[in-house]
Design an enzyme around this catalytic site. Structure first.
Site, PDB file in Angstrom:
ATOM      1  N   ASP A 196      61.244  -3.563  60.116  1.00 40.42           N
ATOM      2  CA  ASP A 196      61.825  -4.780  60.250  1.00 40.42           C
ATOM      3  C   ASP A 196      63.229  -4.812  60.765  1.00 40.42           C
ATOM      4  O   ASP A 196      63.970  -5.519  61.188  1.00 40.42           O
ATOM      5  CB  ASP A 196      61.419  -5.784  59.220  1.00 40.42           C
ATOM      6  CG  ASP A 196      62.029  -5.248  57.823  1.00 40.42           C
ATOM      7  OD1 ASP A 196      61.846  -3.987  57.655  1.00 40.42           O
ATOM      8  OD2 ASP A 196      62.490  -5.979  57.224  1.00 40.42           O
ATOM      9  N   HIS A 197      63.728  -3.274  60.739  1.00 44.13           N
ATOM     10  CA  HIS A 197      64.986  -3.308  60.941  1.00 44.13           C
ATOM     11  C   HIS A 197      65.279  -2.384  61.872  1.00 44.13           C
ATOM     12  O   HIS A 197      66.217  -1.989  62.675  1.00 44.13           O
ATOM     13  CB  HIS A 197      65.558  -2.321  59.816  1.00 44.13           C
ATOM     14  CG  HIS A 197      65.596  -3.175  58.592  1.00 44.13           C
ATOM     15  ND1 HIS A 197      66.813  -3.686  58.074  1.00 44.13           N
ATOM     16  CD2 HIS A 197      64.450  -3.618  57.953  1.00 44.13           C
ATOM     17  CE1 HIS A 197      66.469  -4.548  56.820  1.00 44.13           C
ATOM     18  NE2 HIS A 197      65.138  -4.339  56.628  1.00 44.13           N
ATOM     19  N   ASP A 229      68.706  -3.454  53.276  1.00 49.73           N
ATOM     20  CA  ASP A 229      68.023  -3.956  52.017  1.00 49.73           C
ATOM     21  C   ASP A 229      68.244  -3.348  50.694  1.00 49.73           C
ATOM     22  O   ASP A 229      67.606  -2.848  50.043  1.00 49.73           O
ATOM     23  CB  ASP A 229      66.569  -3.434  52.224  1.00 49.73           C
ATOM     24  CG  ASP A 229      65.941  -4.501  53.502  1.00 49.73           C
ATOM     25  OD1 ASP A 229      66.593  -5.234  53.620  1.00 49.73           O
ATOM     26  OD2 ASP A 229      64.636  -4.195  53.920  1.00 49.73           O
ATOM     27  N   HIS A 262      68.360   1.597  57.867  1.00 48.20           N
ATOM     28  CA  HIS A 262      66.922   2.473  57.103  1.00 48.20           C
ATOM     29  C   HIS A 262      65.933   2.324  58.027  1.00 48.20           C
ATOM     30  O   HIS A 262      66.088   1.392  58.834  1.00 48.20           O
ATOM     31  CB  HIS A 262      67.001   2.039  55.782  1.00 48.20           C
ATOM     32  CG  HIS A 262      66.309   0.605  55.497  1.00 48.20           C
ATOM     33  ND1 HIS A 262      67.107  -0.489  55.822  1.00 48.20           N
ATOM     34  CD2 HIS A 262      65.045   0.225  55.068  1.00 48.20           C
ATOM     35  CE1 HIS A 262      66.275  -1.654  55.577  1.00 48.20           C
ATOM     36  NE2 HIS A 262      65.010  -0.990  54.900  1.00 48.20           N
ATOM     37  N   HIS A 314      68.295  -9.794  54.634  1.00 55.94           N
ATOM     38  CA  HIS A 314      67.061 -10.830  54.242  1.00 55.94           C
ATOM     39  C   HIS A 314      67.674 -12.004  53.361  1.00 55.94           C
ATOM     40  O   HIS A 314      68.728 -11.985  52.713  1.00 55.94           O
ATOM     41  CB  HIS A 314      66.062 -10.270  53.182  1.00 55.94           C
ATOM     42  CG  HIS A 314      64.939  -9.292  53.927  1.00 55.94           C
ATOM     43  ND1 HIS A 314      63.948  -9.375  54.811  1.00 55.94           N
ATOM     44  CD2 HIS A 314      65.186  -7.758  53.763  1.00 55.94           C
ATOM     45  CE1 HIS A 314      63.493  -8.546  55.233  1.00 55.94           C
ATOM     46  NE2 HIS A 314      64.113  -7.538  54.814  1.00 55.94           N
ATOM     47  N   HIS A 330      62.918   1.171  58.172  1.00 56.53           N
ATOM     48  CA  HIS A 330      61.658   0.317  58.019  1.00 56.53           C
ATOM     49  C   HIS A 330      61.645  -0.337  59.271  1.00 56.53           C
ATOM     50  O   HIS A 330      62.556  -0.777  59.981  1.00 56.53           O
ATOM     51  CB  HIS A 330      61.804  -0.533  56.771  1.00 56.53           C
ATOM     52  CG  HIS A 330      61.507  -0.119  55.540  1.00 56.53           C
ATOM     53  ND1 HIS A 330      62.315  -0.706  54.376  1.00 56.53           N
ATOM     54  CD2 HIS A 330      60.766   1.098  55.047  1.00 56.53           C
ATOM     55  CE1 HIS A 330      61.698   0.149  53.239  1.00 56.53           C
ATOM     56  NE2 HIS A 330      60.824   1.229  53.861  1.00 56.53           N
ATOM     57  N   HIS A 336      66.323   1.809  48.025  1.00 54.28           N
ATOM     58  CA  HIS A 336      65.408   1.286  48.887  1.00 54.28           C
ATOM     59  C   HIS A 336      64.673   2.311  49.439  1.00 54.28           C
ATOM     60  O   HIS A 336      63.410   2.453  49.406  1.00 54.28           O
ATOM     61  CB  HIS A 336      65.968  -0.031  49.611  1.00 54.28           C
ATOM     62  CG  HIS A 336      64.980  -0.566  50.348  1.00 54.28           C
ATOM     63  ND1 HIS A 336      63.945  -1.584  49.962  1.00 54.28           N
ATOM     64  CD2 HIS A 336      64.809  -0.615  51.891  1.00 54.28           C
ATOM     65  CE1 HIS A 336      63.410  -2.050  50.991  1.00 54.28           C
ATOM     66  NE2 HIS A 336      63.887  -1.518  52.094  1.00 54.28           N
TER      67      HIS A 336
HETATM   68 FE    FE Z   1      63.701  -5.318  55.295  1.00 54.74          FE
HETATM   69 ZN    ZN Z   2      63.536  -2.200  54.064  1.00 53.72          ZN
END
Ligand code: FE
Ligand code: ZN
Length: 261
Positions: A63-64, A134, A59, A172, A61, A117
């Site tokens: 942090d990915h 996530d 996805h 995570h 975001h 998410h």
């Molecule tokens: Fe994340």
């Molecule tokens: Zn995420």
């Protein structure tokens, strides 16, 4: 079928970036899943002499996806990701039912749509492993940033239906806090208490709790258990309602977790 070899790269505060190895690890072909930190992945590639042959994104975001552009440019490799989201440098937009063929790794993964998410979140399944970003965490699930409770419930239902021994590579390390909440939801469930205890010990020893398995998540994760009568009744009690639909019950559970400390 030989089991999948996967390397864990801990990143930021609590992220895991995953490297998937080829069927013959000696050939050093790898694919990176959700490379949020490009430098960290590049350091691992350099340290072990791995060739990065593909990037798989669940996805949008940061942090990915933070390292996707850098790594795709440096390695001229394809970038797989959700068709319904904007992913940097994406070459292969994917949706449910698509197959990701990684010939140099002799590996292939099928794609699931798991919105909730984010609106276009996808997951990758293959060789006894699930890379679910996530969506599903050990003991928990992702926050509903873009999707509805009904969507997330349906997404988790798809994951719950996978073979029980499937290894769950989530993105995570949230398991300890998730299990504190799971204990609040099911204070009298010994499986939940046992796992919470084991997780606390693992974390105290500096160990990871990921991957989990579908089998374990079915027994301890309240977000896979909200239809069980005793669990649903506990959620209704907390929400102050006499009863609710399955999707509403799941929504109350998610909201309870959001405010849980
Ligand atoms: Fe994340
Ligand atoms: Zn995420």
């Amino acid at each position: 079928m030989r089991e999948l070899t996967v390397t864990r790269l801990p990143a930021f505060d609590d992220n895991y970036l995953w490297l998937i190895h080829g069927a013959d690890p000696a050939q050093k072909h790898v694919a990176a899943v959700d490379p949020g930190d490009g430098d960290l992945v590049q350091q691992a590639l350099d340290a072990y002499g791995y060739a990065l042959d593909a990037i798989l994104v669940t996805h949008h975001h940061g942090d990915h996806t933070g390292g996707v552009e850098q790594l795709a440019r440096a390695h001229a490799c394809p970038v797989y990701g959700p068709a319904r989201e904007k992913i940097p440098a994406m070459t292969h937009p994917l949706a449910a039912g698509d197959l990701v063929q990684l010939p140099t790794l002799q590996r292939r993964f099928s794609v699931l749509d798991v919105p909730g998410h984010t609106a276009g979140h996808i997951a990758y399944v293959g060789h006894g492993a699930l890379f679910c970003g996530d969506t599903l965490f050990s003991g928990g699930c992702g926050r509903l940033f873009e999707g509805t409770a009904a969507q997330m419930l349906a997404s988790l239902d798809q994951l719950a239906a996978l073979s029980p021994e499937t290894l769950v590579y989530c993105a995570h390390e949230y398991t300890a806090t998730n299990m504190k909440f799971a204990l609040a939801v099911e204070p009298n469930n010994p499986r939940v208490a046992d796992y919470a205890h084991a997780v606390t010990a693992k974390r105290a020893a500096g160990e990871s709790t990921v991957p989990s398995t579908i089998e374990r998540e079915l027994t301890v994760n309240p977000f896979l258990r909200s239809r069980i009568k005793s669990v649903a009744e506990r959620i209704w009690q907390e929400a102050g309602v006499a009863q609710a639909s399955e999707a509403e019950t799941f929504r109350w559970l998610r909201e309870w977790k959001n405010r849980f400390r």
